[in-house]
Scaffold this motif. Structure first.
Motif, short mmCIF file in Angstrom:
data_model
loop_
_atom_site.label_atom_id
_atom_site.label_comp_id
_atom_site.label_asym_id
_atom_site.label_seq_id
_atom_site.Cartn_x
_atom_site.Cartn_y
_atom_site.Cartn_z
N VAL A 317 0.84 -1.20 0.00
CA VAL A 317 0.00 0.00 0.00
C VAL A 317 0.87 1.25 0.00
N ALA A 318 0.25 2.37 -0.40
CA ALA A 318 0.90 3.68 -0.36
C ALA A 318 -0.15 4.72 0.02
N PRO A 319 0.26 5.81 0.68
CA PRO A 319 -0.70 6.85 1.08
C PRO A 319 -1.02 7.81 -0.06
N VAL A 320 -2.27 8.21 -0.17
CA VAL A 320 -2.71 9.18 -1.17
C VAL A 320 -2.64 10.57 -0.53
N VAL A 321 -1.74 11.42 -1.04
CA VAL A 321 -1.41 12.69 -0.41
C VAL A 321 -1.93 13.85 -1.27
N ASP A 322 -2.58 14.82 -0.63
CA ASP A 322 -3.14 15.98 -1.31
C ASP A 322 -2.10 17.10 -1.36
N PHE A 323 -1.58 17.39 -2.56
CA PHE A 323 -0.55 18.40 -2.73
C PHE A 323 -1.10 19.82 -2.73
N SER A 324 -2.41 19.98 -2.68
CA SER A 324 -2.97 21.33 -2.71
C SER A 324 -2.78 22.06 -1.38
N ILE A 325 -2.39 21.33 -0.36
CA ILE A 325 -2.12 21.95 0.94
C ILE A 325 -0.62 22.18 1.04
N PRO A 326 -0.15 23.44 1.04
CA PRO A 326 1.28 23.73 0.97
C PRO A 326 1.98 23.61 2.32
N ARG A 327 1.99 22.43 2.87
CA ARG A 327 2.64 22.20 4.16
C ARG A 327 3.52 20.96 4.06
N ARG A 328 4.44 20.83 5.02
CA ARG A 328 5.29 19.63 5.04
C ARG A 328 4.44 18.38 5.29
N VAL A 329 3.55 18.46 6.26
CA VAL A 329 2.64 17.35 6.53
C VAL A 329 1.31 17.68 5.85
N ARG A 330 0.99 16.97 4.80
CA ARG A 330 -0.23 17.22 4.03
C ARG A 330 -1.31 16.20 4.40
N PRO A 331 -2.56 16.56 4.22
CA PRO A 331 -3.64 15.59 4.50
C PRO A 331 -3.61 14.44 3.49
N THR A 332 -4.07 13.28 3.92
CA THR A 332 -4.12 12.13 3.02
C THR A 332 -5.56 11.65 2.88
N PHE A 333 -5.76 10.89 1.82
CA PHE A 333 -7.06 10.25 1.58
C PHE A 333 -6.98 8.76 1.90
N GLY A 334 -6.09 8.39 2.79
CA GLY A 334 -5.96 6.99 3.18
C GLY A 334 -4.95 6.25 2.32
#
Length: 408
Positions: A317-334
């Motif tokens: 598995v791999a995490p789905v990361v949202d690049f629209s948030i300009p931070r080091r720790v970005r939200p994921t979709f699981g």
């Protein structure tokens, strides 16, 4: 139980049984782990993907009179020159300079039809690939004048055959796993994964999954410092842990990490490499990089090796990361499995999203096959690691803002 020495004896006698990792997975499904462990001696893995934390060490040889280089450009790309007099390090992601070195051709050359512009979509990775291909590269250098190095500047053309050492030293290659990039915002984003379309228009992943070398040796029991590998079409070695090495990443019961984890620093003689397996590339809106082919042989020492190598894309598995948030720790979709990613579609919040690999699955298979042929022909033997890759590295981030010094 087998030993690497015993396997090498069979390789030298050309009697070793070598399978690509995909062949092994198919055989395990048919014959089972125990039978396969008795049969096969070496498993080959491969990947062909961007590796921007790469670069080349070059030694030019001394000019007459000698020069102590302190600034240097190779086809308009600046190389680091802050050590030996004619030693350079050319980073794969260093960009060609606009208005510098060779970006603006000499007017006289233009009149003679010889001049050429260095496009901005060019960088260190392209220069490295050109040198590996045997192409000439223009060099301009400025020296620090001293009693031992009286020359102030030099302009010349070099090739891989007119310089001394030319080897890749890559601080971070072979991510054990990586992320899936998406864009939940309302405008296109240009990233190190390539363009991400707005409103979850696409998803890009950068790891070949079940073909990946380190996902088939998740605990790094087989790969260590000194391991001989296929690097860019030549022979290379694992030199050290890679930068951002993070073996403490959370893991599944099969020991594989759920995101970026172990990395390796690699080294190899670029004069032996092939332009088939080393390519300069450019990511629009982000910058240049280097595509490089890497293959790792895994010795089958026991059944546990086969059990780890039998892992399937559905089990990774791999995490789905949202690049629209300009931070080091970005939200994921699981998390999503590599089987889902390779199907061409994943589901995010109930929505079907196109997925595509940044790495080449097709070329990864060819690398595993080519390394298999080298071993079967007795041209490539295995090495015992001289030290393990550390398994206890934490991941440090620069979260603290710099404090201001009061002058009052």
């Amino acid at each position: 139980m087998k030993t690497i020495a015993e396997i090498n004896d069979k390789i030298q006698q050309q009697t070793a049984v070598v399978w690509t990792v995909e062949e092994l997975k198919a055989q395990v499904a048919e014959l089972g782990v125990a039978q396969v462990a008795k049969t096969v001696d070496v498993v080959t893995t491969g990947t062909f993907e961007p590796a921007e934390s790469s670069g080349a060490v070059l030694n030019l040889g001394h000019t007459d009179p000698p020069i102590k280089i302190r600034q240097c450009w190779l086809d308009g790309v600046m190389a680091y020159s802050g050590f030996g007099a004619v030693d350079l390090y050319l980073g794969a992601s260093q960009m060609a300079e606009m208005g510098g070195a060779w970006d603006t051709p000499d007017p006289e050359e233009l009149r003679e039809g010889k001049g050429r512009n260095v496009p901005r979509e060019r960088g260190g990775g392209h220069v490295i690939a050109d040198l590996i291909a045997g192409k000439p590269v223009k060099l301009r250098a400025i020296g620090q004048v001293t009693d031992c190095y009286p020359r102030a500047s030099v302009e010349t053309t070099i090739t891989r055959d007119t310089i001394n050492q030319f080897y890749l030293f890559n601080p971070r290659n072979l991510y054990q796993n990586f992320i899936v990039g998406v864009n939940g915002g309302d405008r296109p984003l240009y990233t190190y994964l390539g363009p991400l379309q707005p409103r979850l228009g696409n998803a890009v992943y950068a790891n070949p999954g079940a073909l990946s070398p380190l996902l088939n040796d998740p605990d790094l029991n087989l790969v260590g410092i000194g391991t001989r590998i296929f690097l860019g079409g030549g022979v290379g070695y694992v030199a050290w842990e890679g930068t951002q090495h993070f073996p403490l990443q959370k893991r599944l019961p099969n020991h594989t990490p759920i995101g970026p984890a172990a990395t390796l620093a690699l080294i190899g003689d670029a004069k032996q490499m092939s332009d088939r397996w080393v390519k300069g590339c450019y990511f629009r809106g982000y910058g240049p990089s280097l595509m490089i082919g890497i293959g790792v042989p895994l010795p089958v020492l026991n059944e546990a090796v086969v059990e780890r190598c039998a892992v399937q894309d559905a089990d990774l598995v791999a995490p789905v990361v949202d690049f629209s948030i300009p931070r080091r720790v970005r939200p994921t979709f699981g998390l999503v499995s590599y089987a889902q990613l390779k199907s061409g579609r994943i589901t995010i919040d109930g929505r079907s999203v196109r997925s595509a690999p940044l790495s080449s699955i097709f070329l990864a298979r060819q690398i595993a096959q080519e390394l298999k042929q080298w071993i079967e022909a007795g041209e490539f033997t295995l090495t015992e690691p001289i030290a393990p890759i550390p398994g206890d590295r934490t991941f440090l981030a620069q979260d603290r803002l710099g404090s201001q010094i009061s002058l009052e």
